[in-house]
Design an enzyme around this catalytic site. Structure first.
Site, PDB file in Angstrom:
ATOM      1  N   TYR A 150      -4.094  -1.531  -6.068  1.00  0.00           N
ATOM      2  CA  TYR A 150      -3.535  -2.739  -6.679  1.00  0.00           C
ATOM      3  C   TYR A 150      -4.515  -3.905  -6.672  1.00  0.00           C
ATOM      4  O   TYR A 150      -4.194  -4.977  -7.149  1.00  0.00           O
ATOM      5  CB  TYR A 150      -2.273  -3.176  -5.921  1.00  0.00           C
ATOM      6  CG  TYR A 150      -1.093  -2.339  -6.264  1.00  0.00           C
ATOM      7  CD1 TYR A 150      -1.088  -0.985  -5.962  1.00  0.00           C
ATOM      8  CD2 TYR A 150       0.015  -2.879  -6.891  1.00  0.00           C
ATOM      9  CE1 TYR A 150      -0.022  -0.191  -6.283  1.00  0.00           C
ATOM     10  CE2 TYR A 150       1.093  -2.085  -7.211  1.00  0.00           C
ATOM     11  CZ  TYR A 150       1.071  -0.747  -6.903  1.00  0.00           C
ATOM     12  OH  TYR A 150       2.128   0.042  -7.215  1.00  0.00           O
ATOM     13  N   LYS A 217      -1.403   8.644   3.589  1.00  0.00           N
ATOM     14  CA  LYS A 217      -1.762   9.952   3.016  1.00  0.00           C
ATOM     15  C   LYS A 217      -3.172  10.282   3.519  1.00  0.00           C
ATOM     16  O   LYS A 217      -4.078  10.625   2.751  1.00  0.00           O
ATOM     17  CB  LYS A 217      -1.690   9.816   1.483  1.00  0.00           C
ATOM     18  CG  LYS A 217      -1.699  11.092   0.731  1.00  0.00           C
ATOM     19  CD  LYS A 217      -0.442  11.923   0.879  1.00  0.00           C
ATOM     20  CE  LYS A 217      -0.643  13.243   0.167  1.00  0.00           C
ATOM     21  NZ  LYS A 217      -0.044  14.382   0.821  1.00  0.00           N
ATOM     22  N   ASP A 269       4.177  11.782   1.630  1.00  0.00           N
ATOM     23  CA  ASP A 269       5.036  12.727   0.909  1.00  0.00           C
ATOM     24  C   ASP A 269       6.174  13.198   1.808  1.00  0.00           C
ATOM     25  O   ASP A 269       7.337  13.277   1.388  1.00  0.00           O
ATOM     26  CB  ASP A 269       4.230  13.907   0.353  1.00  0.00           C
ATOM     27  CG  ASP A 269       3.233  14.469   1.345  1.00  0.00           C
ATOM     28  OD1 ASP A 269       2.978  13.824   2.383  1.00  0.00           O
ATOM     29  OD2 ASP A 269       2.694  15.570   1.106  1.00  0.00           O
ATOM     30  N   ASP A 293       5.096   0.506  -2.716  1.00  0.00           N
ATOM     31  CA  ASP A 293       5.725   0.263  -4.015  1.00  0.00           C
ATOM     32  C   ASP A 293       6.722   1.381  -4.311  1.00  0.00           C
ATOM     33  O   ASP A 293       7.880   1.144  -4.653  1.00  0.00           O
ATOM     34  CB  ASP A 293       4.626   0.212  -5.090  1.00  0.00           C
ATOM     35  CG  ASP A 293       5.143  -0.375  -6.387  1.00  0.00           C
ATOM     36  OD1 ASP A 293       6.319  -0.775  -6.435  1.00  0.00           O
ATOM     37  OD2 ASP A 293       4.368  -0.436  -7.357  1.00  0.00           O
TER      38      ASP A 293
END
Ligand code: NAD
Length: 406
Positions: A150, A217, A269, A293
């Site tokens: 972002y 992640k 995940d 987000d």
């Protein structure tokens, strides 16, 4: 006497009885939800403190109204007012299609270094939800607001700059990359990670939450998301030793000692599964921008959708509370949309300034109104036997229902 709220390290240190708080109605449905929410906030403060306290509202403009007034969607006057009063609440702002801004919200976050996006996810009994046990959801998401993909560092594949970056990567770094690939950069730094995790742990300690989970992640993106996890554990060990304990330091079946906050981490995940399957095991969740987000909207859906999700963007000097949904232009000026997100953001703001009784009044009013099945169109279509009300009528019902739960 009216006065300015003072903050230190992002937390209010002095709140006058008549604090000046800035509001920006926002675009599209913004004015509708603002009018519903302000009557709820004022009524809650009036009832909780019998007139001893009152918010001294000051209006500032951004977005379409600011373009009309000042030919500028984010005028310096508004930025100065936010800097001066420090605490603000805003409606949604439409992202201009043309012009220098990617998004006015992003511009505000950048300008004031509002590095933490805080989104509580709590179920209000009676709200329609896709879960069997939505009441088990009680998370607070801390999303990093300034870095990650972002940061806006990207180039189109066909541009001269894009090709130049691709050439550098190929020739200097020995990386295989398609000639016409669009390229984005994902910066994640130690200072930005640590200040966010610090805020999240301090929040967990203050609110007596049980755990803080670093959501990343890092198995794939080792030097960005993996580093986020490592720096998160580092700040916990260096700055909160004695108050926190790592999950992997607890023996199997071993309970937590001295009410210490457990610090754990999960892959992003897997986290999407965990919030659905084992929500009761999670509490404060802290994560990089993109994970935040996605996860904050998914979690909001678990407890009633964006119309019921409050939020705030906070830095060390300024806090801006906001409805988390967009300007929903097709419903603008119809007095139709659910003002729940704005009303709950107002409760969150009152809690933040330490006006717990007033915040509680609002939560109770919302709870009673939903339980009475008095709802706007978005919830009405999911509930049997509900009464459909307009945006303003919902606000009035919340005011009427305050204090009914005792
Ligand atoms: P949106 O959230 O405005 O609306 C999408 C749909 O969600 C609506 O059509 C409506 O069906 C539903 N919805 C949203 N809020 C609701 C509410 N309170 N009650 C009931 N239903 C509700 O998303 P969008 O259409 O993608 O965005 C419109 C504009 O808002 C864009 O310009 C976008 O950039 C901007 N935006 C601003 C913010 C912000 O100011 N924080 C956040 C998101 C989007």
């Amino acid at each position: 006497m009216e006065g300015v709220i003072t903050l230190q390290n992002g937390m209010p240190t002095a709140v006058p009885d008549n604090p000046i708080i800035l509001f920006i109605k926002g675009d599209g449905v913004g004015p509708d939800i603002w009018h519903a929410a302000v009557q709820v906030m004022d009524a809650a403060v009036e009832r909780a403190y019998a007139g001893k306290r009152r918010i001294a509202w000051r209006e500032a403009w951004a977005g379409e109204e600011a373009i009309r007034r000042y030919a500028d969607p984010l005028p310096p006057k508004t930025l100065e007012a936010i800097r001066q009063y420090r605490v603000a609440i805003k409606g949604p702002l439409t992202t201009p299609i043309a012009g220098g801004f990617r998004s006015l919200n992003v511009a505000l976050r950048r300008y004031f270094d509002l590095y933490a996006c805080i989104r509580p996810i709590r179920y209000i009994q009676g709200t329609p939800s896709p879960l069997k046990h939505p009441e088990k959801c009680d998370f607070v998401i801390f999303r990093e607001n300034t870095e990650d993909v972002y940061a806006g560092i990207e180039w189109p594949g066909e541009s001269a700059q894009g090709r130049q970056v691709a050439r550098f990567l190929r020739e200097e770094m020995g990386v295989e990359i398609a000639a016409d690939a669009g390229i984005g950069i994902k910066p994640i730094s130690s200072p930005a990670t640590k200040r966010l995790v610090r805020k999240a742990i301090a929040y967990a300690l203050e609110k007596k939450r049980r755990s803080v989970t670093l959501v990343h992640k890092g198995n794939i993106m080792k030097y960005t998301e993996g580093a986020f996890r490592d720096w998160g554990y580092e700040v916990a060990a260096e700055e909160f030793s004695g108050q926190v304990v790592r999950e992997d330091a607890l023996g199997q079946g071993e309970g937590v000692i001295d009410n210490r906050v457990v610090i754990k981490d999960r892959l992003a995940d897997a986290m999407f599964q965990q919030v659905l399957l084992r929500p009761e095991e999670y509490d404060v969740l802290v994560m990089p921008n993109l994970n935040g987000d996605y996860l904050s909207d998914a979690c909001a859906a678990q407890v009633g959708g964006l119309g019921m999700a409050p939020g705030a963007n906070c830095g060390d000097e300024i806090a801006i509370f906001e409805a988390t949904h967009g300007s929903a232009l097709k419903y603008a000026n119809q007095d139709k949309i659910n003002p729940g997100s704005m009303i709950l953001s107002g409760a969150m703001m009152l809690e933040y300034i330490g006006w717990h009784e007033a915040a509680h009044m609002i939560e109770e009013g919302m709870q009673q109104t939903i339980m009475a099945k008095t709802v706007t169109y978005d919830l009405h279509r999911q509930m049997r036997g509900a009464t459909l009300v307009s945006c303003s009528q919902f606000g009035e019902a919340v005011v009427e229902n305050m204090g009914q739960g005792r």
